[in-house]
Design an enzyme around this catalytic site. Structure first.
Site, mmCIF file in Angstrom:
data_model
loop_
_atom_site.group_PDB
_atom_site.id
_atom_site.type_symbol
_atom_site.label_atom_id
_atom_site.label_comp_id
_atom_site.label_asym_id
_atom_site.label_seq_id
_atom_site.Cartn_x
_atom_site.Cartn_y
_atom_site.Cartn_z
ATOM 1 N N GLU A 1 28.530 33.228 34.723
ATOM 2 C CA GLU A 1 28.221 34.240 35.641
ATOM 3 C C GLU A 1 27.372 35.059 35.198
ATOM 4 O O GLU A 1 27.427 36.348 34.955
ATOM 5 C CB GLU A 1 29.683 34.984 36.030
ATOM 6 C CG GLU A 1 30.615 34.080 36.515
ATOM 7 C CD GLU A 1 31.874 34.833 37.403
ATOM 8 O OE1 GLU A 1 31.762 35.809 37.534
ATOM 9 O OE2 GLU A 1 32.676 34.094 37.821
ATOM 10 N N GLU B 1 35.934 27.862 37.629
ATOM 11 C CA GLU B 1 36.962 29.110 37.908
ATOM 12 C C GLU B 1 37.272 29.148 39.380
ATOM 13 O O GLU B 1 36.542 28.836 40.342
ATOM 14 C CB GLU B 1 36.417 30.612 37.502
ATOM 15 C CG GLU B 1 36.480 30.713 35.984
ATOM 16 C CD GLU B 1 35.944 32.197 35.896
ATOM 17 O OE1 GLU B 1 36.139 33.121 36.869
ATOM 18 O OE2 GLU B 1 35.395 32.244 34.816
HETATM 19 C C1 PNW Z 1 35.134 36.420 37.232
HETATM 20 N N1 PNW Z 1 32.361 40.271 41.431
HETATM 21 O O1 PNW Z 1 34.698 37.573 37.161
HETATM 22 C C2 PNW Z 1 34.950 35.952 35.875
HETATM 23 O O2 PNW Z 1 34.393 34.915 35.306
HETATM 24 C C3 PNW Z 1 36.485 36.277 35.006
HETATM 25 O O3 PNW Z 1 36.366 36.444 33.884
HETATM 26 C C4 PNW Z 1 37.445 36.938 35.974
HETATM 27 O O4 PNW Z 1 38.488 37.491 35.227
HETATM 28 C C5 PNW Z 1 37.446 36.410 37.348
HETATM 29 O O5 PNW Z 1 36.197 36.020 37.916
HETATM 30 C C6 PNW Z 1 38.146 37.136 38.370
HETATM 31 O O6 PNW Z 1 37.612 38.616 38.671
HETATM 32 C C7 PNW Z 1 34.376 38.185 38.122
HETATM 33 O O7 PNW Z 1 32.693 41.440 41.381
HETATM 34 C C8 PNW Z 1 34.230 39.664 38.282
HETATM 35 O O8 PNW Z 1 31.625 39.993 42.194
HETATM 36 C C9 PNW Z 1 33.559 40.236 39.326
HETATM 37 C C10 PNW Z 1 33.067 39.745 40.306
HETATM 38 C C11 PNW Z 1 32.805 38.358 40.393
HETATM 39 C C12 PNW Z 1 33.442 37.620 39.294
#
Ligand code: PNW
Length: 478
Positions: free
Chosen positions: A172, A380
């Site tokens: 990401e 994921e």
């Molecule tokens: C992803 N957003 O995080 C990550 O790859 C993981 O480590 C995380 O625990 C999981 O999704 C759940 O959140 C994100 O704000 C964190 O758009 C924030 C965002 C998107 C993905």
């Protein structure tokens, strides 16, 4: 129960990987052991006010000491794949120089244990834990960080290439660039829109250079990909202003990565939209050729779609709540901070993210069209709910079972319509450190009692286990 319509055929391909995913900083703890030095997430989580409840990854779920048990847990669940990340500050504590053997040994032992249990490892090289020393030298907005990343990738590739066949360079990069350097809700917490765009480019470049470095040390059978978190962006209405908002967010969320990765160019409209923020002079002539390698697979991380509209004065200020990226006075959308985010239809999870599995089908089909012939993994997908342990010691999470069922159906539907999806990695194996939300959000299929570090498989773990073993998605009430 009488039924006239037979359950739809929901068998997955024979070789489909049934996995779960984690990330080093979210689970390992042991932040001062075996030569590890601080990453930007250590610094950030120890800065008051940055993480809910003042939580840190100092101990997390103690996976650094409990990895054998955690692998056994996966094996007991019948999972056939595991996506983990390698902590850069364990392997190269200053972000430069030779690898620390003890750091590599941890991952080598982990991989051997996975293989011994018939679990296919997928290694992510960067899941957000940049060595603090590299941030001190400028971090991702600095070009040198891309070179440092490639060097680190080569070291890990050399050490694990004989046993890991699936490699993810970056997890990401959107979050690293725009939440880390734009809105500042993620480490290192900087709020500079120009720096965020520079970071995005240097992450792209880092991916490209790391791919070359890996190719030169990995056996030919190894596959190299990247895990993106594409936004499924929908416009509130078909008005020209809303469609333009959609186009802008699509450029900043998606095409800033897929442009260089898949087409070898940044989209012209992105460059125009951000002209007041940057002139893009940090992109050097040869960079796009370095980034534009064939990908062996693309990893798709999907949670929820976004609904956007053009500016509408009355609703300004809702963005921090509605775009799901955490509260900040600073926008993660350089040059398009006037776009308004709206609540998407559907039930909400504990993250306030709406549940909409059709977004996942759409994405998988869109990538199938955009990158023909490139296999896809869902690297994921999952949901946070307010899980509690019952008096009988069980954790019942029917909402998560419904979420997983709906999203696996969405994957199956994409496969039926021609998407080459090779596997699914549930986020996450265990409850863990959910970044800016600390331990307040539980994404695990397995509950963690943080006081004792006891692992309690939730009912969703049992459900997912049955699906994984059968390779078939049952009707929901079976
Ligand atoms: C992803 N957003 O995080 C990550 O790859 C993981 O480590 C995380 O625990 C999981 O999704 C759940 O959140 C994100 O704000 C964190 O758009 C924030 C965002 C998107 C993905």
């Amino acid at each position: 129960r009488t039924t006239t319509t037979p359950a739809p055929h929901t068998r997955f391909p024979e070789s489909f990987l049934w996995g779960s995913a984690t990330a080093a900083y979210q689970i390992e703890g042991a932040v001062r052991e075996d030569g590890r030095t601080p990453s930007i997430w250590d610094t950030f989580s120890h800065t008051p006010g940055k993480v809910l409840g003042g939580d840190t990854g100092d101990v997390a779920v103690d996976h650094y000491h409990r990895w054998r048990d955690d692998v056994r847990l996966m094996a007991d669940l019948g999972l056939t794949a595991y996506r983990f990340s390698v902590a850069w500050p364990r392997v190269q504590p200053t972000g430069r120089g030779p690898a620390v053997q003890r750091g590599l040994d941890f991952y080598r032992a982990l991989v051997d244990e996975l293989l011994a249990h018939g679990i296919t490892p997928m290694a992510t090289l960067y899941h957000w834990d940049l060595p603090q020393e590299l941030e001190n030298a400028g971090g991702w907005p600095e070009r040198d960080t891309a070179y440092r990343f490639a060097e680190y990738a080569g070291l890990v590739g050399e050490a694990l290439g004989d046993r890991v066949e699936r490699w993810v360079t970056l997890n990401e990069p959107w979050c690293s660039a725009f939440l880390g350097y734009g809105s500042g809700v993620h480490a290192p917490g900087r709020t500079d829109p120009a720096a965020a765009l520079r970071a995005a480019h240097h992450l792209n470049l880092g991916h490209g250079l790391a791919t070359s470095a890996l190719r030169s040390v990995l056996p030919a059978r190894a596959g190299i990909g990247i895990s993106l978190n594409p936004s499924v962006v929908r416009s509130l209405t078909d008005s020209p202003a809303d469609l333009d908002a959609r186009r802008r967010i699509d450029a900043l969320a998606n095409r800033v990565f897929t442009g260089p990765l898949l087409e070898g160019a940044y989209p012209q409209d992105l460059i125009t939209d951000t002209a007041r923020v940057t002139d893009w002079s940090f992109v050097q002539d040869a960079d796009l050729a370095s980034i534009h390698h064939p990908l062996d697979f693309i990893g798709i991380n999907y949670y929820t779609p976004a609904v956007v509209s053009g500016p509408r004065g009355d609703q300004d200020g809702d963005n921090a709540r509605l775009d799901g990226h955490g509260a900040s006075d600073h926008s993660p959308w350089p040059g398009s901070d006037d776009v308004v985010f709206h609540r998407a239809p559907g039930e909400l999870t504990a993250m306030n993210w709406s549940v909409d599995p059709t977004g996942l089908t759409d994405l998988l089909l869109e990538y199938t069209a955009q990158a023909p012939g490139v296999p896809l993994y869902v690297t994921e997908n999952g949901a946070a709910y307010e899980d509690t342990v019952d008096a009988d010691g069980h954790v019942h999470d029917p909402d998560r079972i419904r979420y997983l069922h709906a999203h696996l159906s969405a994957v199956h539907e994409a496969v039926r319509r021609g998407a080459d999806v090779r596997g699914y990695f549930l986020w996450s194996l265990l409850d863990n450190f959910e970044w800016a939300y600390g331990y307040s959000k539980r994404f695990g299929a397995v509950y963690v009692d943080y006081a004792t570090q006891d692992r309690i498989p939730k009912s969703s773990a049992g459900w997912y286990s049955r699906v994984a073993r059968a390779g078939v998605l049952p009707a929901l009430d079976d």
